[in-house]
Write a protein that holds these residues in place. Structure first.
Motif, PDB file in Angstrom:
ATOM      1  N   GLU A 130       3.626 -12.417   4.023  1.00  0.00           N
ATOM      2  CA  GLU A 130       3.773 -11.875   5.375  1.00  0.00           C
ATOM      3  C   GLU A 130       3.692 -13.011   6.394  1.00  0.00           C
ATOM      4  O   GLU A 130       2.643 -13.629   6.572  1.00  0.00           O
ATOM      5  CB  GLU A 130       2.698 -10.832   5.658  1.00  0.00           C
ATOM      6  N   CYS A 164       2.472   2.346   9.824  1.00  0.00           N
ATOM      7  CA  CYS A 164       2.384   0.890   9.766  1.00  0.00           C
ATOM      8  C   CYS A 164       3.590   0.269  10.464  1.00  0.00           C
ATOM      9  O   CYS A 164       4.674   0.857  10.516  1.00  0.00           O
ATOM     10  CB  CYS A 164       2.364   0.399   8.317  1.00  0.00           C
ATOM     11  N   TYR A 165       3.386  -0.919  11.009  1.00  0.00           N
ATOM     12  CA  TYR A 165       4.505  -1.712  11.504  1.00  0.00           C
ATOM     13  C   TYR A 165       5.022  -2.514  10.316  1.00  0.00           C
ATOM     14  O   TYR A 165       4.355  -3.423   9.828  1.00  0.00           O
ATOM     15  CB  TYR A 165       4.049  -2.630  12.632  1.00  0.00           C
ATOM     16  N   LEU A 208       0.528   6.996   6.152  1.00  0.00           N
ATOM     17  CA  LEU A 208       0.079   5.809   6.862  1.00  0.00           C
ATOM     18  C   LEU A 208       1.133   5.412   7.895  1.00  0.00           C
ATOM     19  O   LEU A 208       2.330   5.459   7.623  1.00  0.00           O
ATOM     20  CB  LEU A 208      -0.135   4.649   5.886  1.00  0.00           C
ATOM     21  N   ASN A 261       0.857  -1.177   0.000  1.00  0.00           N
ATOM     22  CA  ASN A 261       0.000   0.000   0.000  1.00  0.00           C
ATOM     23  C   ASN A 261       0.897   1.233   0.000  1.00  0.00           C
ATOM     24  O   ASN A 261       1.585   1.511   0.982  1.00  0.00           O
ATOM     25  CB  ASN A 261      -0.897  -0.003   1.244  1.00  0.00           C
ATOM     26  N   LYS A 262       0.900   1.963  -1.107  1.00  0.00           N
ATOM     27  CA  LYS A 262       1.796   3.112  -1.249  1.00  0.00           C
ATOM     28  C   LYS A 262       1.139   4.435  -0.870  1.00  0.00           C
ATOM     29  O   LYS A 262       1.686   5.510  -1.138  1.00  0.00           O
ATOM     30  CB  LYS A 262       2.318   3.182  -2.682  1.00  0.00           C
ATOM     31  N   GLN A 286       8.224  -9.702   6.241  1.00  0.00           N
ATOM     32  CA  GLN A 286       7.610  -9.488   4.927  1.00  0.00           C
ATOM     33  C   GLN A 286       8.619  -9.802   3.834  1.00  0.00           C
ATOM     34  O   GLN A 286       9.767  -9.357   3.892  1.00  0.00           O
ATOM     35  CB  GLN A 286       7.135  -8.040   4.792  1.00  0.00           C
ATOM     36  N   THR A 306       6.202  -2.618   6.208  1.00  0.00           N
ATOM     37  CA  THR A 306       5.694  -1.990   4.987  1.00  0.00           C
ATOM     38  C   THR A 306       4.166  -2.020   5.004  1.00  0.00           C
ATOM     39  O   THR A 306       3.566  -3.062   5.256  1.00  0.00           O
ATOM     40  CB  THR A 306       6.217  -2.729   3.749  1.00  0.00           C
ATOM     41  N   CYS A 307       3.545  -0.887   4.729  1.00  0.00           N
ATOM     42  CA  CYS A 307       2.085  -0.831   4.702  1.00  0.00           C
ATOM     43  C   CYS A 307       1.558  -1.737   3.599  1.00  0.00           C
ATOM     44  O   CYS A 307       2.095  -1.758   2.484  1.00  0.00           O
ATOM     45  CB  CYS A 307       1.615   0.601   4.468  1.00  0.00           C
ATOM     46  N   SER A 308       0.509  -2.477   3.883  1.00  0.00           N
ATOM     47  CA  SER A 308       0.002  -3.446   2.914  1.00  0.00           C
ATOM     48  C   SER A 308      -1.502  -3.614   3.047  1.00  0.00           C
ATOM     49  O   SER A 308      -2.104  -3.236   4.062  1.00  0.00           O
ATOM     50  CB  SER A 308       0.691  -4.801   3.114  1.00  0.00           C
ATOM     51  N   ASN A 309      -2.093  -4.184   2.005  1.00  0.00           N
ATOM     52  CA  ASN A 309      -3.519  -4.524   1.994  1.00  0.00           C
ATOM     53  C   ASN A 309      -3.663  -6.020   1.742  1.00  0.00           C
ATOM     54  O   ASN A 309      -2.957  -6.580   0.888  1.00  0.00           O
ATOM     55  CB  ASN A 309      -4.258  -3.767   0.876  1.00  0.00           C
TER      56      ASN A 309
END
Length: 236
Positions: A100, A78-79, A76, A71-72, A199, A81-84
């Motif tokens: 993950e 996040c712990y 944000l 998720n770029k 990750q 890299t931000c991700s969906n």
């Protein structure tokens, strides 16, 4: 020599011994703590003195693997890299795909003990206490990590062949303390600790099958072994 002089000399020697012992540095804690850097700039190798505390640790249980995309979006917190998470049937770009590996931390309680600055434990002298607890860090190390697919990924990577070379470390708990190699082989070579999140990012697109179910073999240095399987992933 008179009795009074003998007593005076003994007391003087005791006082000198106590003074010298208080000048030295406090014990830096267990050897394992030397791996980590809790300094503000992140460039050192050792954490600050833990004083009389055992270095607090935790172990990770209920390990699982999830699939996600990067998720770029900006702003944000996040712990890692931000991700969906990837929805069932969603088609994803290879260079946004993440594996993950995560789990639940079980913390080990540590009990402080007093530290004395005299060698004779006589009530005549003061007792020094030092309390500087460290944040908990993972207790176990990763001994093995291997990624495969149930399908042919490319001419070079048939089904069941290790795909470690085409995945890189995107984030690990270890990065909070030191720089880690991006490749899996180099990462395992430094005997990294486990953590709440690891990750891995795919760096090469599939050229044969576009649908893959990944298997992840994951083992701790204590012999605890996990075989983790992802849902089916569809790539563009």
């Amino acid at each position: 020599m008179s009795f009074k002089k003998i007593i005076f000399v003994l007391v003087t020697l005791i006082l000198m011994s106590c003074g010298n012992s208080s000048d030295g540095p406090l014990d830096s804690g267990p050897e394992d703590a030397s791996t980590y850097d809790n300094s503000s700039d992140g460039n050192g190798d050792a954490p600050p003195d833990s004083g009389p505390f055992d270095t607090p640790t935790y172990t990770v249980t209920d390990v699982k693997v999830d699939i996600a995309t990067v998720n770029k979006a900006e702003n944000l917190a996040c712990y890692g890299t931000c991700s969906n998470p990837i929805d069932l049937g969603q088609v994803v770009k290879f260079d946004a795909f993440l594996l993950e590996i995560s789990g639940n931390p079980i913390f080990v309680k540590n009990t402080p003990e007093k530290r004395e600055n005299n060698i004779f434990n006589i009530s005549l002298f003061n007792t020094a206490y030092a309390y500087s607890p460290l944040p908990p860090f993972p207790r176990d190390r990763i001994e093995m990590l291997n990624i495969t697919s149930t399908e042919n990924f490319s001419d070079e990577y048939a089904a069941g062949t290790t795909l470690n070379i085409i995945f890189q470390i995107e984030f690990s708990e270890e990065e909070r303390f030191r720089n880690v190699p991006p490749d899996i082989e180099g990462f395992i070579a430094i005997e990294p600790r486990t953590g709440r999140l690891l990750q891995l990012k795919l760096i090469q697109p599939p050229t044969l099958s576009k649908k893959h179910q990944f298997n992840v073999e994951y083992m701790y240095d204590n012999g605890e072994y996990f075989l983790l399987t992802t849902p089916l992933v569809s790539f563009e």
